[in-house]
Design a protein around this motif. Sequence first.
Motif, PDB file in Angstrom:
ATOM      1  N   LEU A   1      16.613   9.314  22.059  1.00 21.18           N
ATOM      2  CA  LEU A   1      16.744   8.166  23.436  1.00 21.18           C
ATOM      3  C   LEU A   1      15.959   9.215  24.525  1.00 21.18           C
ATOM      4  O   LEU A   1      15.343   8.362  25.282  1.00 21.18           O
ATOM      5  N   PHE A   2      16.099  10.651  24.629  1.00 26.15           N
ATOM      6  CA  PHE A   2      15.458  11.036  25.422  1.00 26.15           C
ATOM      7  C   PHE A   2      13.621  10.785  25.778  1.00 26.15           C
ATOM      8  O   PHE A   2      13.483  10.662  26.282  1.00 26.15           O
ATOM      9  N   VAL A   3      13.458  11.278  24.367  1.00 31.19           N
ATOM     10  CA  VAL A   3      12.057  11.191  24.561  1.00 31.19           C
ATOM     11  C   VAL A   3      11.742   9.569  25.098  1.00 31.19           C
ATOM     12  O   VAL A   3      10.331   9.390  25.258  1.00 31.19           O
ATOM     13  N   LEU A   4      12.146   8.818  24.274  1.00 33.04           N
ATOM     14  CA  LEU A   4      11.437   7.028  24.571  1.00 33.04           C
ATOM     15  C   LEU A   4      11.980   6.806  26.158  1.00 33.04           C
ATOM     16  O   LEU A   4      11.116   6.316  27.090  1.00 33.04           O
ATOM     17  N   GLY A   5      12.875   8.042  26.434  1.00 32.35           N
ATOM     18  CA  GLY A   5      12.591   8.013  28.482  1.00 32.35           C
ATOM     19  C   GLY A   5      11.903   8.389  29.030  1.00 32.35           C
ATOM     20  O   GLY A   5      11.516   7.348  30.120  1.00 32.35           O
ATOM     21  N   ILE A   6      11.695   9.561  28.716  1.00 39.01           N
ATOM     22  CA  ILE A   6      10.460   9.797  29.031  1.00 39.01           C
ATOM     23  C   ILE A   6       9.332   9.322  28.987  1.00 39.01           C
ATOM     24  O   ILE A   6       7.891   9.066  29.692  1.00 39.01           O
TER      25      ILE A   6
END
Length: 267
Positions: free
Chosen positions: A133-138
Amino acid sequence: MSFIDHLEALRWHIIRAAIAVVVFTTGAFFAKDFLFHDLILGPSRNDFWTYRMLCKLGRLFDPTGPCADQVNFIIQNRTMSGQLSMHISTSFLAGIILTFPYLFWELWRFIKPGLYPHERQNSQGAVFFVSVLFVLGILFGYYVAAPLSINFLASYSVDASIENQIDLQSYLGTLTTMTLSCGLVFELPMIVFFLAKAGIVSPEIMQVYRKHAIVVILVIAAVITPPDITAQIIVTIPVLLLYELSIHIARVVRRGDTARLNAKLSQ
């Protein structure tokens, strides 16, 4: 374990995390051309991926029409040590972002021994989903939210005689704020998952306060994007989808807890 033993374990987790950050920060520092020319300054050029995709999308509706507003501004440095300071701080930030999955894994390794067996079982895959989720948000912040904001702010003018000459620190601040904000906002499903496990949030509560949540999401989108309704809508839509996904996650957690409780009662 005694309190001192807990501190000793925490110390080694922090040391390993710090070593990882230093290693990736050093790598980012020496990869200056890729870090700045390709990544950091990418949204400041007209050939950036997002602008090319918007141009192709516009041509689908009007083959002879112009592309989206072209980026037209100059990035400049006004202080003697400004570029060196930006190089160091940006490399450190890149090190934090690149090691985020490992940092969370080290934090999880410290917390996990203190959990009950059923809590460990319920939290399986937490590191994976938090990282994804963090990578997708970034990626969403870097390729969607940040370019739209930069394009709007750089092309906005109160008079044609005023030339936009953006300070390096201001540009980096806008880019990193937009990107990191999206990375954190995309963690909403995991936050709801843990709150639902703790009994703090339920799907009924989230459904009742859905209208309030929409207002809050619109406010957040307005804060992290420029006063451009298109950019705000583009940021709002995925966050609303994440909120609806979070309601479903809370419902699944409730169903699983009820099933386990019925199984215990039947025994």
